[in-house]
Scaffold this motif. Structure first.
Motif: not given
Length: 281
Positions: A176-182
């Motif tokens: 579920f890692f979302d680089e844009g969100r992080v």
């Protein structure tokens, strides 16, 4: 979310933000080390508010817009952080709250639950540990993320890139890692923090336990929430924590690391709302 408010609590200034109706049961969200309140994401807080809870999140000392000490020289310990939480409840005229301590702040939640039980209706320990010897250490993959020192915060881009790399490791391989969100959250954190160097003070503070006992002395309903892929405190920590508490429920979030992905917000909100409906035995 309601507008941010600066509260004078004892000798420090703390940035506080709320969601929901003040007439509803209060949930006090305390984030972990070196992390400001924005990592309790807006939509998550709003979902809890819509579920009939008055949500309080805040920047602890040395994070976000709250008071910071010089980097490397924190003039407080975890007991002071617990007193900050009580000061916020006092300022908001809240007699009792449902306390949620995340990661390092599981220790703060424990101090509140044991030493100030009159202020805590229920307690939730999220992605944290009882600290017992013999429990699994952090994963090698996580430790590798800390092999290099953080860049100078003056280099904004390098700092944000570094934070994204570190936070990615905290996800523990979760799909579920979302680089844009992080990255967007890291950008916001960097832009609103008084002194990014001071955030590491949390790793230097003393962490005394409660004066009045330990996990076995928690008298109110307790909930343990943990990701099955947590690289900081592998899942055995959650079982040990549940077993150390007199009467605790455990919720394991699948495909979840140390962070709380949006894909698990529904499960988390449902568990927390159900837990905060519980009455003491």
């Amino acid at each position: 979310m309601n507008p941010e408010t600066m509260l004078q609590v004892h000798d420090v200034e703390l940035c506080v933000q709320t969601a929901g109706n003040p007439a509803d049961p209060a949930i006090l969200l305390i984030h972990g080390a070196a992390t400001s309140m924005i990592w309790w994401e807006d939509e998550l807080c709003e979902r809890l508010g819509a579920a009939g809870r008055f949500v309080i999140r805040y920047d602890q000392r040395d994070t976000g817009r709250s008071t910071n000490d010089p980097a490397g020289h924190p003039a407080y310990d975890m007991a002071d952080l617990a007193q900050d939480a009580i000061g916020i409840l006092d300022a908001l005229r809240i007699d009792q709250a449902h306390v949620v301590g995340r990661s390092m702040s599981g220790g703060t939640a424990l101090i509140l639950a044991v030493d100030h039980p009159e202020r805590v209706e229920t307690v939730t320990f999220m992605a944290t540990s009882p600290g017992d010897p013999g429990l699994p250490p952090p994963t090698p993959e996580l430790m590798k993320a800390f092999e290099h020192d953080a860049p100078d915060p003056a280099d904004h881009t390098a700092w944000v890139d570094h934070m994204v790399r570190v936070i990615r490791a905290f996800w523990g391989g979760s799909p579920f890692f979302d680089e844009g969100r992080v990255r967007a959250l890291a950008e916001l954190d960097a832009s609103r923090t008084r002194d990014l160097r001071s955030t590491d003070n949390h790793f230097a503070i003393e962490t005394p336990g409660p004066v009045g006992g330990g996990l076995g002395d928690v008298s109110m309903p307790a909930l343990v929430v943990h990701g099955d892929l947590d690289p900081v405190f592998p899942l055995a920590h959650a079982f040990a924590l549940r077993d150390a508490l007199p009467a605790a429920e455990l919720v394991v979030l699948e495909q979840t690391g140390h962070e709380l992905p949006a894909e698990r917000w529904g499960e988390f909100v449902d568990a927390l709302v159900s837990h905060t409906d519980r009455k003491p035995a």
